[in-house]
Write a protein that holds these residues in place. Structure first.
Motif, PDB file in Angstrom:
ATOM      1  N   ARG A 117       0.833  -1.207   0.000  1.00  0.00           N
ATOM      2  CA  ARG A 117       0.000   0.000   0.000  1.00  0.00           C
ATOM      3  C   ARG A 117       0.867   1.256   0.000  1.00  0.00           C
ATOM      4  NH1 ARG A 117      -4.170  -1.500   4.684  1.00  0.00           N
ATOM      5  NH2 ARG A 117      -5.317   0.384   4.069  1.00  0.00           N
ATOM      6  N   ALA A 118       0.382   2.270  -0.761  1.00  0.00           N
ATOM      7  CA  ALA A 118       1.109   3.534  -0.884  1.00  0.00           C
ATOM      8  C   ALA A 118       0.811   4.428   0.317  1.00  0.00           C
ATOM      9  CB  ALA A 118       0.706   4.236  -2.173  1.00  0.00           C
ATOM     10  N   GLN A 119       1.762   5.289   0.638  1.00  0.00           N
ATOM     11  CA  GLN A 119       1.569   6.274   1.704  1.00  0.00           C
ATOM     12  C   GLN A 119       2.462   7.480   1.417  1.00  0.00           C
ATOM     13  OE1 GLN A 119       3.430   3.830   5.201  1.00  0.00           O
ATOM     14  NE2 GLN A 119       2.940   2.559   3.427  1.00  0.00           N
ATOM     15  N   PHE A 120       2.068   8.607   1.970  1.00  0.00           N
ATOM     16  CA  PHE A 120       2.870   9.809   1.751  1.00  0.00           C
ATOM     17  C   PHE A 120       4.112   9.782   2.637  1.00  0.00           C
ATOM     18  CE2 PHE A 120      -1.300  11.456   0.344  1.00  0.00           C
ATOM     19  CZ  PHE A 120      -0.914  11.903  -0.912  1.00  0.00           C
ATOM     20  N   VAL A 121       5.207  10.284   2.076  1.00  0.00           N
ATOM     21  CA  VAL A 121       6.438  10.392   2.859  1.00  0.00           C
ATOM     22  C   VAL A 121       6.193  11.274   4.085  1.00  0.00           C
ATOM     23  CG1 VAL A 121       8.807  11.275   2.831  1.00  0.00           C
ATOM     24  CG2 VAL A 121       7.942   9.967   0.874  1.00  0.00           C
ATOM     25  N   ARG A 122       5.349  12.312   3.916  1.00  0.00           N
ATOM     26  CA  ARG A 122       5.134  13.236   5.038  1.00  0.00           C
ATOM     27  C   ARG A 122       4.340  12.604   6.185  1.00  0.00           C
ATOM     28  NH1 ARG A 122       1.598  15.989   1.249  1.00  0.00           N
ATOM     29  NH2 ARG A 122      -0.550  15.637   1.854  1.00  0.00           N
ATOM     30  N   GLU A 123       3.813  11.395   5.994  1.00  0.00           N
ATOM     31  CA  GLU A 123       3.229  10.670   7.125  1.00  0.00           C
ATOM     32  C   GLU A 123       4.330  10.102   8.026  1.00  0.00           C
ATOM     33  OE1 GLU A 123      -0.591   8.378   6.150  1.00  0.00           O
ATOM     34  OE2 GLU A 123       0.376   8.518   4.180  1.00  0.00           O
ATOM     35  N   HIS A 124       5.568  10.097   7.500  1.00  0.00           N
ATOM     36  CA  HIS A 124       6.702   9.562   8.267  1.00  0.00           C
ATOM     37  C   HIS A 124       7.630  10.666   8.774  1.00  0.00           C
ATOM     38  CE1 HIS A 124       5.966   5.326   7.114  1.00  0.00           C
ATOM     39  NE2 HIS A 124       5.480   5.867   6.019  1.00  0.00           N
ATOM     40  N   ILE A 125       7.790  11.702   7.950  1.00  0.00           N
ATOM     41  CA  ILE A 125       8.678  12.800   8.324  1.00  0.00           C
ATOM     42  C   ILE A 125       8.074  14.069   7.745  1.00  0.00           C
ATOM     43  CG2 ILE A 125      10.158  12.204   6.326  1.00  0.00           C
ATOM     44  CD1 ILE A 125      12.510  13.451   7.781  1.00  0.00           C
ATOM     45  N   SER A 126       8.100  15.155   8.505  1.00  0.00           N
ATOM     46  CA  SER A 126       7.449  16.378   8.034  1.00  0.00           C
ATOM     47  C   SER A 126       8.254  16.991   6.885  1.00  0.00           C
ATOM     48  CB  SER A 126       7.324  17.390   9.177  1.00  0.00           C
ATOM     49  OG  SER A 126       8.605  17.928   9.467  1.00  0.00           O
ATOM     50  N   ASP A 127       7.554  17.723   6.025  1.00  0.00           N
ATOM     51  CA  ASP A 127       8.234  18.424   4.925  1.00  0.00           C
ATOM     52  C   ASP A 127       9.293  19.367   5.467  1.00  0.00           C
ATOM     53  OD1 ASP A 127       6.656  17.092   3.137  1.00  0.00           O
ATOM     54  OD2 ASP A 127       5.236  18.748   2.861  1.00  0.00           O
ATOM     55  N   GLU A 128       8.988  20.008   6.610  1.00  0.00           N
ATOM     56  CA  GLU A 128       9.931  20.968   7.185  1.00  0.00           C
ATOM     57  C   GLU A 128      11.228  20.272   7.597  1.00  0.00           C
ATOM     58  OE1 GLU A 128       6.742  20.691   8.047  1.00  0.00           O
ATOM     59  OE2 GLU A 128       5.997  22.545   7.135  1.00  0.00           O
ATOM     60  N   GLU A 129      11.083  19.113   8.250  1.00  0.00           N
ATOM     61  CA  GLU A 129      12.293  18.417   8.692  1.00  0.00           C
ATOM     62  C   GLU A 129      13.090  17.915   7.494  1.00  0.00           C
ATOM     63  OE1 GLU A 129      11.821  15.120  11.387  1.00  0.00           O
ATOM     64  OE2 GLU A 129      13.999  14.852  11.544  1.00  0.00           O
ATOM     65  N   ARG A 130      12.383  17.408   6.486  1.00  0.00           N
ATOM     66  CA  ARG A 130      13.076  16.897   5.299  1.00  0.00           C
ATOM     67  C   ARG A 130      13.809  18.042   4.590  1.00  0.00           C
ATOM     68  NH1 ARG A 130      10.869  13.168   0.689  1.00  0.00           N
ATOM     69  NH2 ARG A 130       9.084  14.548   0.661  1.00  0.00           N
ATOM     70  N   ALA A 236      11.576  22.496  -8.796  1.00  0.00           N
ATOM     71  CA  ALA A 236      10.848  21.257  -9.077  1.00  0.00           C
ATOM     72  C   ALA A 236      11.566  20.066  -8.470  1.00  0.00           C
ATOM     73  CB  ALA A 236      10.685  21.074 -10.581  1.00  0.00           C
ATOM     74  N   ALA A 237      12.902  20.094  -8.509  1.00  0.00           N
ATOM     75  CA  ALA A 237      13.671  18.948  -8.030  1.00  0.00           C
ATOM     76  C   ALA A 237      13.782  18.930  -6.505  1.00  0.00           C
ATOM     77  CB  ALA A 237      15.070  18.969  -8.641  1.00  0.00           C
ATOM     78  N   ASN A 238      13.863  20.102  -5.902  1.00  0.00           N
ATOM     79  CA  ASN A 238      14.309  20.120  -4.514  1.00  0.00           C
ATOM     80  C   ASN A 238      13.365  20.769  -3.511  1.00  0.00           C
ATOM     81  OD1 ASN A 238      16.805  18.823  -4.546  1.00  0.00           O
ATOM     82  ND2 ASN A 238      17.708  20.562  -5.584  1.00  0.00           N
ATOM     83  N   LEU A 239      12.649  21.801  -3.932  1.00  0.00           N
ATOM     84  CA  LEU A 239      12.060  22.654  -2.902  1.00  0.00           C
ATOM     85  C   LEU A 239      10.557  22.488  -2.727  1.00  0.00           C
ATOM     86  CD1 LEU A 239      14.104  25.888  -3.605  1.00  0.00           C
ATOM     87  CD2 LEU A 239      14.597  24.015  -2.053  1.00  0.00           C
ATOM     88  N   LEU A 240       9.823  22.359  -3.830  1.00  0.00           N
ATOM     89  CA  LEU A 240       8.371  22.391  -3.711  1.00  0.00           C
ATOM     90  C   LEU A 240       7.747  21.006  -3.633  1.00  0.00           C
ATOM     91  CD1 LEU A 240       7.325  25.287  -6.090  1.00  0.00           C
ATOM     92  CD2 LEU A 240       7.716  25.304  -3.636  1.00  0.00           C
ATOM     93  N   ALA A 241       8.609  20.005  -3.486  1.00  0.00           N
ATOM     94  CA  ALA A 241       8.129  18.630  -3.630  1.00  0.00           C
ATOM     95  C   ALA A 241       7.102  18.254  -2.582  1.00  0.00           C
ATOM     96  CB  ALA A 241       9.313  17.674  -3.557  1.00  0.00           C
ATOM     97  N   GLY A 242       7.209  18.845  -1.409  1.00  0.00           N
ATOM     98  CA  GLY A 242       6.317  18.419  -0.340  1.00  0.00           C
ATOM     99  C   GLY A 242       4.878  18.853  -0.508  1.00  0.00           C
ATOM    100  N   GLY A 243       4.619  19.810  -1.401  1.00  0.00           N
ATOM    101  CA  GLY A 243       3.305  20.459  -1.576  1.00  0.00           C
ATOM    102  C   GLY A 243       2.082  19.541  -1.572  1.00  0.00           C
ATOM    103  N   SER A 244       1.192  19.789  -2.423  1.00  0.00           N
ATOM    104  CA  SER A 244      -0.071  19.064  -2.639  1.00  0.00           C
ATOM    105  C   SER A 244      -0.601  18.405  -1.384  1.00  0.00           C
ATOM    106  CB  SER A 244       0.081  18.026  -3.728  1.00  0.00           C
ATOM    107  OG  SER A 244       0.448  16.767  -3.217  1.00  0.00           O
TER     108      SER A 244
END
Ligand SMILES: [Zn+2]
Ligand SMILES: [Zn+2]
Ligand SMILES: [Zn+2]
Length: 244
Positions: A117-130, A236-244
């Motif tokens: 099953r798929a899950q968001f990376v941000r369910e494991h680590i916050s976008d801010e910390e990443r 696109a590669a580095n900064l805004l990835a956590g969005g949506s």
């Protein structure tokens, strides 16, 4: 220092240099003439830096057209593959099996190998910390690269001391024994790729200046296009990835 993924030919074991143009997908070993993969030897990040510079060169050749279609100019830019290759251990949010959580900001989802099953990376680590971890990774990589430029390096084959040129090179040839030395065996490959990208972009700009002396307006447009496209690709590669 090992160079097991270096420019050692996989067919004959000889040391062979990389091609100057990293966009050629394969190149021939200088000794046995076997076919070798450029990306496998130079690193995906450096190859993607050259692809992005190539895109900018094409846009700079007709800056007014590039400006008129700025959305397309940004959207069609090749992705810069400078993200983190590291993972952190986590547990699946569905079945609690262990999962490897990617720290590359451009990756948003992961799939559990146990339950599928798929899950968001941000369910494991916050976008801010990443984001914070990635900034620290980039700063550490840049510092190591600057040290290499300042101090040079010892040839892994003969021990001779070689200066490292500040020109975006991914390799150098030992001035004593002629062995090819890959810089990514000594510092993070994405730091090399970021410097390669910077040198490539400056070269396009300088070439524009030379060609178009006296045509200030066109140069201004071209430089603006370059800035927008490069920033767009990096974001696109580095900064805004956590969005949506
Ligand atoms: Zn060979
Ligand atoms: Zn699972
Ligand atoms: Zn040497």
């Amino acid at each position: 220092m090992s160079s097991d993924r270096g420019v050692t030919c996989s067919a004959c074991g000889a040391t062979t240099p990389l091609p100057d143009d990293l966009l050629v997908p394969t190149f021939a070993c200088a000794f046995c003439h076997g076919t070798l993969s450029t990306a496998a030897h130079a690193g995906e990040a450096a190859v993607s830096a050259d692809a992005l510079v190539g895109h900018i060169e094409r846009l700079a050749a007709d800056p007014k057209a590039a400006m008129a279609n700025l959305d397309e100019s940004v959207r069609s830019a090749p992705r810069f593959e400078g993200g983190s290759r590291e993972h952190r251990e986590g547990t699946c949010v569905h079945c609690r099996a262990p999962v490897a959580v990617p720290l590359d900001l451009a990756v948003r989802e992961l799939t559990c190998g146990a339950c599928g099953r798929a899950q968001f990376v941000r369910e494991h680590i916050s976008d801010e910390e990443r984001f914070r971890l990635d900034m620290a990774r980039q700063v550490a990589g840049n510092e190591a690269y600057e040290r290499l430029l300042a101090e040079g390096l010892a040839c892994p084959k003969c021990g001779g001391h070689n200066p490292v040129p500040d020109d975006g090179s991914v390799q150098l040839i030992c001035k004593f024994c002629r062995a090819a030395i890959l810089l990514s065996d000594h510092v993070d490959e994405s730091a090399i790729a970021r410097h390669r990208l910077k040198h490539g972009v400056y070269a396009v700009r300088d070439e524009l200046m030379r060609q178009q002396q006296g045509r200030q307006r066109t140069i201004g447009i071209a430089v603006a296009v370059i800035v927008v496209v490069v920033l767009g690709a990096l974001i696109a590669a580095n900064l805004l990835a956590g969005g949506s």
